[in-house]
Write a protein that holds these residues in place. Structure first.
Motif, PDB file in Angstrom:
ATOM      1  N   THR A  78      86.720 140.339 -20.570  1.00  0.00           N
ATOM      2  CA  THR A  78      86.833 139.226 -21.515  1.00  0.00           C
ATOM      3  C   THR A  78      85.752 139.315 -22.581  1.00  0.00           C
ATOM      4  OG1 THR A  78      85.809 138.015 -19.719  1.00  0.00           O
ATOM      5  CG2 THR A  78      88.006 137.341 -20.336  1.00  0.00           C
ATOM      6  N   LYS A 126      78.455 149.540   1.163  1.00  0.00           N
ATOM      7  CA  LYS A 126      79.864 149.828   0.897  1.00  0.00           C
ATOM      8  C   LYS A 126      80.050 150.481  -0.463  1.00  0.00           C
ATOM      9  CE  LYS A 126      81.067 147.926   4.636  1.00  0.00           C
ATOM     10  NZ  LYS A 126      81.694 148.674   5.704  1.00  0.00           N
ATOM     11  N   SER A 144      77.303 150.981 -48.606  1.00  0.00           N
ATOM     12  CA  SER A 144      76.007 151.158 -47.932  1.00  0.00           C
ATOM     13  C   SER A 144      75.111 149.946 -48.108  1.00  0.00           C
ATOM     14  CB  SER A 144      75.312 152.405 -48.444  1.00  0.00           C
ATOM     15  OG  SER A 144      74.928 152.226 -49.779  1.00  0.00           O
ATOM     16  N   LYS A 145      75.393 149.128 -49.131  1.00  0.00           N
ATOM     17  CA  LYS A 145      74.583 147.920 -49.311  1.00  0.00           C
ATOM     18  C   LYS A 145      74.838 146.917 -48.213  1.00  0.00           C
ATOM     19  CE  LYS A 145      76.270 147.568 -53.430  1.00  0.00           C
ATOM     20  NZ  LYS A 145      76.618 147.118 -54.789  1.00  0.00           N
ATOM     21  N   SER A 148      73.591 147.560 -43.529  1.00  0.00           N
ATOM     22  CA  SER A 148      72.507 147.011 -42.707  1.00  0.00           C
ATOM     23  C   SER A 148      72.806 145.578 -42.316  1.00  0.00           C
ATOM     24  CB  SER A 148      71.176 147.094 -43.444  1.00  0.00           C
ATOM     25  OG  SER A 148      71.218 146.322 -44.608  1.00  0.00           O
ATOM     26  N   LEU A 149      73.471 144.848 -43.190  1.00  0.00           N
ATOM     27  CA  LEU A 149      73.821 143.457 -42.872  1.00  0.00           C
ATOM     28  C   LEU A 149      74.810 143.394 -41.719  1.00  0.00           C
ATOM     29  CD1 LEU A 149      73.539 140.505 -43.779  1.00  0.00           C
ATOM     30  CD2 LEU A 149      75.497 140.855 -45.235  1.00  0.00           C
ATOM     31  N   ASP A 152      73.078 144.260 -38.487  1.00  0.00           N
ATOM     32  CA  ASP A 152      72.220 143.153 -38.067  1.00  0.00           C
ATOM     33  C   ASP A 152      73.042 142.076 -37.372  1.00  0.00           C
ATOM     34  OD1 ASP A 152      69.384 141.949 -39.995  1.00  0.00           O
ATOM     35  OD2 ASP A 152      69.789 141.992 -37.843  1.00  0.00           O
ATOM     36  N   GLN A 155      74.366 143.163 -33.962  1.00  0.00           N
ATOM     37  CA  GLN A 155      73.337 143.222 -32.916  1.00  0.00           C
ATOM     38  C   GLN A 155      72.900 141.838 -32.478  1.00  0.00           C
ATOM     39  OE1 GLN A 155      70.203 146.545 -33.363  1.00  0.00           O
ATOM     40  NE2 GLN A 155      71.252 146.421 -35.289  1.00  0.00           N
ATOM     41  N   LEU A 156      72.791 140.911 -33.449  1.00  0.00           N
ATOM     42  CA  LEU A 156      72.322 139.574 -33.093  1.00  0.00           C
ATOM     43  C   LEU A 156      73.358 138.803 -32.301  1.00  0.00           C
ATOM     44  CD1 LEU A 156      70.504 138.413 -36.296  1.00  0.00           C
ATOM     45  CD2 LEU A 156      69.506 139.065 -34.145  1.00  0.00           C
ATOM     46  N   GLU A 160      75.691 139.107 -23.650  1.00  0.00           N
ATOM     47  CA  GLU A 160      75.043 139.832 -22.556  1.00  0.00           C
ATOM     48  C   GLU A 160      76.107 140.624 -21.821  1.00  0.00           C
ATOM     49  OE1 GLU A 160      72.705 135.833 -21.419  1.00  0.00           O
ATOM     50  OE2 GLU A 160      74.834 136.060 -21.823  1.00  0.00           O
TER      51      GLU A 160
END
Lengths: 188, 295
Positions: A78, A126, A144-145, A148-149, A152, A155-156, A160
């Motif tokens: 999920t 087991k 490419s501009k 990075s955004l 970011d 990743q943020l 978990e």
């Protein structure tokens, strides 16, 4: 036919360059038929169904990246699916073009602990299977501009238990999605 | 020929055209009078307008959050509700099917319906037993605390503070006659690209191999213009400095400052704490490219 052409014919397509080549010498060298070096590999390839290469579009200009694969994977289906949906919606909202989005087959890993035979059944560890689920979102022409955004934000907002990788899309990535199909010898 | 044109460049164009029409010699100088203000538009004669800007590269090293943010009450309730819905609408797993089968089997055996199978010595592990063992093991597991010792001591140099937030590296450097908190920055050498300058600046600050950092992209994420005061302008010969910022992600290690560089102190701060350290204009520029963890 020129002497050179005939010599290539006799040598089975491969020209052997010697400084002094005469008609009879060629006949002496190439008495056995000689095939290409990778003959065995080519025969093996014929046994499996060949898949045509995918047409991967090149980047539009200098300022954009090529086709990128964002692969989200984890043990919880999920979470992985929801994260894949999130990246898709995020790319749409950032007006990036999504080339394709697909799922790779789940990989089952068997975890087996090697133990001595003296332990009671209750005390043994087991075996258990862990399945890894994978989803891929392909993004084409990422400026490419904005790269990075996007990185970011991804990743943020990673939940978990989920990881993701970004790689360039290659033919191998395309071909590993297909199931290897053997052609029976009777058809070859 | 020296007609009054509204735009000086048109005048020059007309004059040069007329000059070329003359046979051979380009002696248009004699016929023309250029008033001084018209020359200034297109010749670089004035000092202050055309002094160059010095280029600098700044590096924004970020330590991404290690743990997820704590939920507020609404998020908690929604999470509970989602889990409940998920549980109710899901199919039985293999383990749960096994538990039910074992339970039925135990019941039948008690009622004497099931014959004793050969080799059945009562030591068979049921699925429930497995579950109990697993639960016991889970109780023994201790998760690491969310608030570390660095949090309690409020050690701003530590990288283990505020695990749920993004931390940015700030250094204290002497600029002119003031010591200010800034992102690590340095001038660009000739022949370098801006990103190479940024990498060099970061390597110059830290001891080698202590901090592994990954730069994100070749394009700078922000720019800050700083105009020098007049006397420094004359001394250096540049109007000011333009600082282009590059983002870098801290992969492993920690910042270990080199003793010989002009950095007196360093800190890892969160985005909210930036305001209290930086000057207003600089802080606004930096905040525009540091994304907050929770919006």
């Amino acid at each position: 036919m020129s002497r050179r052409a005939l010599s290539t014919l006799y040598s089975g397509g491969r020209r052997v360059l010697h400084s002094s080549m005469s008609w009879r010498k060629i006949g002496q060298f190439q008495s056995a038929r000689c095939y290409a070096d990778n003959f065995d590999e080519e025969v093996e390839e014929l046994r499996v169904q060949q898949i045509a290469d995918q047409e991967i579009p090149p980047p539009a200009d200098d300022t954009v990246h090529e086709v990128l694969n964002i692969k989200a994977f984890g043990y919880d289906c999920t979470l992985v699916e929801h994260f894949a949906q999130y990246t898709h919606n995020l790319s749409k909202n950032m007006s990036l073009s999504v080339f394709d989005s697909y799922a790779l087959p789940a990989k089952a890993t068997l975890v087996h602990a090697i133990q001595g035979t003296g332990l009671k059944e209750k005390d043994r560890i087991k075996d258990y299977t862990l399945t890894t689920y994978q989803r891929v979102i392909q993004i084409q022409d990422l400026p490419s501009k904005r790269a990075s955004l996007l990185l970011d934000l991804l990743q943020l907002n990673l939940p978990e238990g989920v990881s993701f990788t970004i790689t360039l899309h290659t033919q191998e990535h395309y071909k590993e999605r297909f199931i290897r199909k053997e052609i029976p010898d009777s058809l070859l | 020929m020296a007609a009054h044109y509204r735009f000086p460049y048109l005048r020059i164009l007309a004059l040069t055209q007329s000059a070329y029409k003359m046979k051979g010699s380009l002696c248009f100088k004699n016929n023309l009078v250029f008033p001084k203000h018209q020359i200034c538009r297109f010749c670089s004669s004035s000092d202050t307008e055309t002094r160059p800007w010095q280029l600098m590269s700044g590096v924004c090293v970020e330590r991404y959050p290690v743990i997820s943010q704590t939920h507020n009450s609404i998020e908690e309730e929604f999470k509970e509700m989602c889990n409940m819905v998920e549980f109710e609408s899901s199919v039985l797993s293999d383990h749960e099917i096994q538990v039910r089968k074992d339970r039925d089997r135990m019941k039948k055996r008690k009622e004497g319906e099931l014959e004793e199978e050969a080799g059945d010595d009562g030591e068979v592990m049921t699925a429930l037993d497995l579950e109990d063992i697993a639960l016991e093991k889970l109780k023994q597991f201790q998760a690491a605390p969310r608030e570390t010792s660095a949090d309690q001591e409020n050690d701003t140099k530590s990288i283990n503070r505020k695990l749920a937030d993004k931390l940015v590296l700030l250094v204290k450097e002497k600029i002119g006659d003031k010591t200010l908190w800034i992102l690590p920055q340095g001038y660009r050498d000739t022949g370098e690209s801006m990103r190479e300058a940024a990498e060099r600046v970061l390597n110059a600050c830290t001891i080698e191999n202590r901090m592994k950092v990954k730069f994100v992209g070749n394009a700078p994420v922000g720019v800050y213009k700083y105009k020098y005061p007049e006397d420094i302008q004359h001394k250096i010969g540049a109007q000011g400095a333009k600082i282009f910022f590059f983002k870098a992600k801290l992969m492993q290690g920690d910042f270990m400052q080199r003793p010989d560089v002009g950095i007196s102190e360093y800190k890892w701060v969160t985005r909210e704490e930036l305001d209290s350290h930086l000057i207003k204009g600089y802080s606004d520029t930096i905040k525009s490219f540091i994304l907050p963890v929770s919006l």
